[in-house]
Design a protein around this motif. Structure first.
Motif, mmCIF file in Angstrom:
data_model
loop_
_atom_site.group_PDB
_atom_site.id
_atom_site.type_symbol
_atom_site.label_atom_id
_atom_site.label_comp_id
_atom_site.label_asym_id
_atom_site.label_seq_id
_atom_site.Cartn_x
_atom_site.Cartn_y
_atom_site.Cartn_z
ATOM 1 N N TYR A 82 0.826 -1.212 0.000
ATOM 2 C CA TYR A 82 0.000 0.000 0.000
ATOM 3 C C TYR A 82 0.861 1.262 0.000
ATOM 4 C CZ TYR A 82 -3.178 3.632 1.617
ATOM 5 O OH TYR A 82 -3.892 4.804 1.738
ATOM 6 N N SER A 83 1.886 1.293 0.851
ATOM 7 C CA SER A 83 2.708 2.505 0.971
ATOM 8 C C SER A 83 3.523 2.767 -0.284
ATOM 9 C CB SER A 83 3.636 2.401 2.181
ATOM 10 O OG SER A 83 4.607 1.378 1.978
ATOM 11 N N SER A 84 3.880 1.712 -1.022
ATOM 12 C CA SER A 84 4.635 1.919 -2.253
ATOM 13 C C SER A 84 3.783 2.610 -3.315
ATOM 14 C CB SER A 84 5.148 0.575 -2.789
ATOM 15 O OG SER A 84 4.070 -0.275 -3.141
ATOM 16 N N ILE A 85 2.448 2.555 -3.146
ATOM 17 C CA ILE A 85 1.539 3.205 -4.085
ATOM 18 C C ILE A 85 1.038 4.537 -3.546
ATOM 19 C CG2 ILE A 85 -0.634 2.976 -5.365
ATOM 20 C CD1 ILE A 85 -0.303 -0.069 -5.116
ATOM 21 N N TYR A 86 0.610 4.531 -2.273
ATOM 22 C CA TYR A 86 -0.048 5.713 -1.703
ATOM 23 C C TYR A 86 0.721 6.361 -0.556
ATOM 24 C CZ TYR A 86 -4.056 3.944 -4.324
ATOM 25 O OH TYR A 86 -4.888 3.500 -5.317
ATOM 26 N N GLY A 87 1.798 5.723 -0.105
ATOM 27 C CA GLY A 87 2.569 6.294 0.982
ATOM 28 C C GLY A 87 2.005 5.924 2.344
ATOM 29 N N TYR A 88 2.724 6.295 3.385
ATOM 30 C CA TYR A 88 2.289 6.025 4.753
ATOM 31 C C TYR A 88 1.483 7.217 5.267
ATOM 32 C CZ TYR A 88 5.348 1.964 5.085
ATOM 33 O OH TYR A 88 5.947 0.744 4.890
ATOM 34 N N GLY A 89 0.762 6.994 6.354
ATOM 35 C CA GLY A 89 0.084 8.123 6.988
ATOM 36 C C GLY A 89 -1.355 7.868 7.370
ATOM 37 N N LYS A 143 -7.489 8.260 -12.088
ATOM 38 C CA LYS A 143 -8.422 8.906 -11.164
ATOM 39 C C LYS A 143 -9.218 7.870 -10.390
ATOM 40 C CE LYS A 143 -12.069 12.424 -10.945
ATOM 41 N NZ LYS A 143 -12.915 13.372 -11.736
ATOM 42 N N ALA A 144 -9.580 6.774 -11.065
ATOM 43 C CA ALA A 144 -10.322 5.703 -10.406
ATOM 44 C C ALA A 144 -9.526 5.106 -9.254
ATOM 45 C CB ALA A 144 -10.686 4.619 -11.410
ATOM 46 N N PHE A 145 -8.204 5.188 -9.357
ATOM 47 C CA PHE A 145 -7.351 4.676 -8.288
ATOM 48 C C PHE A 145 -6.753 5.799 -7.446
ATOM 49 C CE2 PHE A 145 -7.690 1.036 -11.058
ATOM 50 C CZ PHE A 145 -7.854 0.006 -10.147
ATOM 51 N N GLY A 146 -7.349 6.984 -7.555
ATOM 52 C CA GLY A 146 -7.043 8.057 -6.622
ATOM 53 C C GLY A 146 -6.035 9.086 -7.048
ATOM 54 N N PHE A 147 -5.433 8.928 -8.226
ATOM 55 C CA PHE A 147 -4.393 9.851 -8.659
ATOM 56 C C PHE A 147 -5.012 10.950 -9.531
ATOM 57 C CE2 PHE A 147 -2.365 5.737 -7.952
ATOM 58 C CZ PHE A 147 -1.396 6.093 -7.029
ATOM 59 N N ILE A 199 -3.765 13.018 -4.182
ATOM 60 C CA ILE A 199 -4.329 11.664 -4.087
ATOM 61 C C ILE A 199 -5.662 11.726 -3.369
ATOM 62 C CG2 ILE A 199 -4.028 9.350 -3.148
ATOM 63 C CD1 ILE A 199 -1.047 9.661 -3.420
ATOM 64 N N ASN A 200 -6.692 11.177 -3.997
ATOM 65 C CA ASN A 200 -8.010 11.064 -3.381
ATOM 66 C C ASN A 200 -8.163 9.620 -2.911
ATOM 67 O OD1 ASN A 200 -10.854 10.529 -3.041
ATOM 68 N ND2 ASN A 200 -11.261 12.455 -4.076
ATOM 69 N N TYR A 201 -8.156 9.416 -1.599
ATOM 70 C CA TYR A 201 -8.168 8.062 -1.055
ATOM 71 C C TYR A 201 -9.534 7.395 -1.141
ATOM 72 C CZ TYR A 201 -3.614 9.369 0.798
ATOM 73 O OH TYR A 201 -2.313 9.778 0.918
ATOM 74 N N PHE A 202 -10.576 8.168 -1.410
ATOM 75 C CA PHE A 202 -11.923 7.617 -1.509
ATOM 76 C C PHE A 202 -12.107 6.849 -2.817
ATOM 77 C CE2 PHE A 202 -16.282 8.193 -3.146
ATOM 78 C CZ PHE A 202 -16.980 7.466 -2.195
ATOM 79 N N PHE A 203 -11.548 7.348 -3.899
ATOM 80 C CA PHE A 203 -11.762 6.752 -5.225
ATOM 81 C C PHE A 203 -11.251 5.311 -5.334
ATOM 82 C CE2 PHE A 203 -12.155 11.045 -7.631
ATOM 83 C CZ PHE A 203 -13.461 11.142 -7.185
ATOM 84 N N PRO A 204 -10.007 5.004 -4.893
ATOM 85 C CA PRO A 204 -9.564 3.609 -5.015
ATOM 86 C C PRO A 204 -10.398 2.653 -4.176
ATOM 87 C CG PRO A 204 -7.994 4.909 -3.739
ATOM 88 C CD PRO A 204 -8.930 5.871 -4.375
ATOM 89 N N VAL A 205 -10.843 3.106 -3.010
ATOM 90 C CA VAL A 205 -11.706 2.277 -2.169
ATOM 91 C C VAL A 205 -13.025 2.012 -2.885
ATOM 92 C CG1 VAL A 205 -13.045 2.225 -0.026
ATOM 93 C CG2 VAL A 205 -10.663 2.994 0.009
ATOM 94 N N LEU A 206 -13.610 3.055 -3.473
ATOM 95 C CA LEU A 206 -14.862 2.910 -4.204
ATOM 96 C C LEU A 206 -14.686 1.995 -5.416
ATOM 97 C CD1 LEU A 206 -17.819 3.703 -4.624
ATOM 98 C CD2 LEU A 206 -17.027 5.705 -5.916
ATOM 99 N N THR A 207 -13.584 2.159 -6.136
ATOM 100 C CA THR A 207 -13.311 1.334 -7.320
ATOM 101 C C THR A 207 -13.207 -0.137 -6.949
ATOM 102 O OG1 THR A 207 -12.150 3.137 -8.445
ATOM 103 C CG2 THR A 207 -11.691 0.900 -9.209
#
Length: 240
Positions: free
Chosen positions: A122-129, A200-204, A210-218
């Protein structure tokens, strides 16, 4: 309802005990690799690998296959309906995916804290936090693999091995056709718009955020589609 409760308990209990065998083996190997690298280099700051969740994806994929292959005949012979079998399988997938996503999220952050060079999947794609989104994303990713391979096994059982081979060839041809369309037919503007939509579907987003809602929805939509498709197949699946 009691029969549904019984089958759910059976599926979850049977699968749960093997999780810890998997993690015991995985982290024993990781520890051994780390020790070998540490002794040879004189430094124990390198874990020797990243994205340990990839191993979980393989394990969870096998679980998705066995979710049908090992239990369907036994359960159908003992009077359980296809609806109950499907519900129990999906519940078991969610149960195991939730537990393993939680464990992998915790371990991914702990290992990164101890060894900053380590990157989880996950962090390699979206980072930590954001630990909560980390767990939710992993949970849905694991569910996606389970339901995808579960559907695949259901289809193979339904249409037979020969037709399954033909279907695989057709799907492979469709992928090549899509690639050819992107390279030789569609304009660069159309391709860029499609790629931007997929990102965008995966949050970028286009502005670099980064929109963290979009990848979850996808992932949720994909899991839902695969789940519905699996139920449509299993309700017509005969005992072989």
């Amino acid at each position: 309802m009691n029969k549904l409760k019984t089958i759910i308990q059976y599926e979850c209990t049977t699968s749960f005990k093997y999780i810890w065998y998997f993690y015991a083996i995985q982290y024993s190997i990781v520890t051994l690799i780390t020790l070998i690298i540490g002794i040879s280099t004189g430094s124990f700051e390198d874990l020797g690998t990243n994205a340990l969740e990839m191993n979980t994806l393989i394990y969870i994929g096998i679980l998705g296959v066995l979710g049908f292959k090992e239990d369907f005949k036994m359960l159908i012979q003992n009077g359980f309906t296809r609806k109950y079998i499907f519900t129990a399988s999906l519940t078991m997938f969610a149960f195991i995916s939730g537990i393993m996503a939680l464990f992998d999220t915790i371990m991914g952050n702990v290992i990164h804290y101890l060894q900053h060079n380590y990157l989880s999947l996950y962090s390699s794609i979206y980072g930590y936090g954001n630990v909560l989104v980390n767990w939710l994303w992993l949970f849905l990713a694991y569910m996606l693999i389970c339901t995808l391979l579960y559907l695949g096994v259901l289809v193979i059982n339904k249409i037979g091995k020969t037709l399954s081979i033909y279907l695989t060839v057709i799907l492979g041809g469709a992928v090549l056709l899509i690639v050819a369309l992107f390279r030789f037919v569609l304009s660069s503007e159309v391709v860029n718009n499609i790629v931007a939509l997929m990102l965008k579907a995966f949050g970028f987003m286009r502005n670099g955020t980064i929109n963290y809602f979009f990848p979850v929805l996808t992932l949720l939509v994909l899991v839902g589609v695969l789940g519905i498709s699996s139920y449509a197949v299993i309700r017509r699946t005969e005992l072989r």
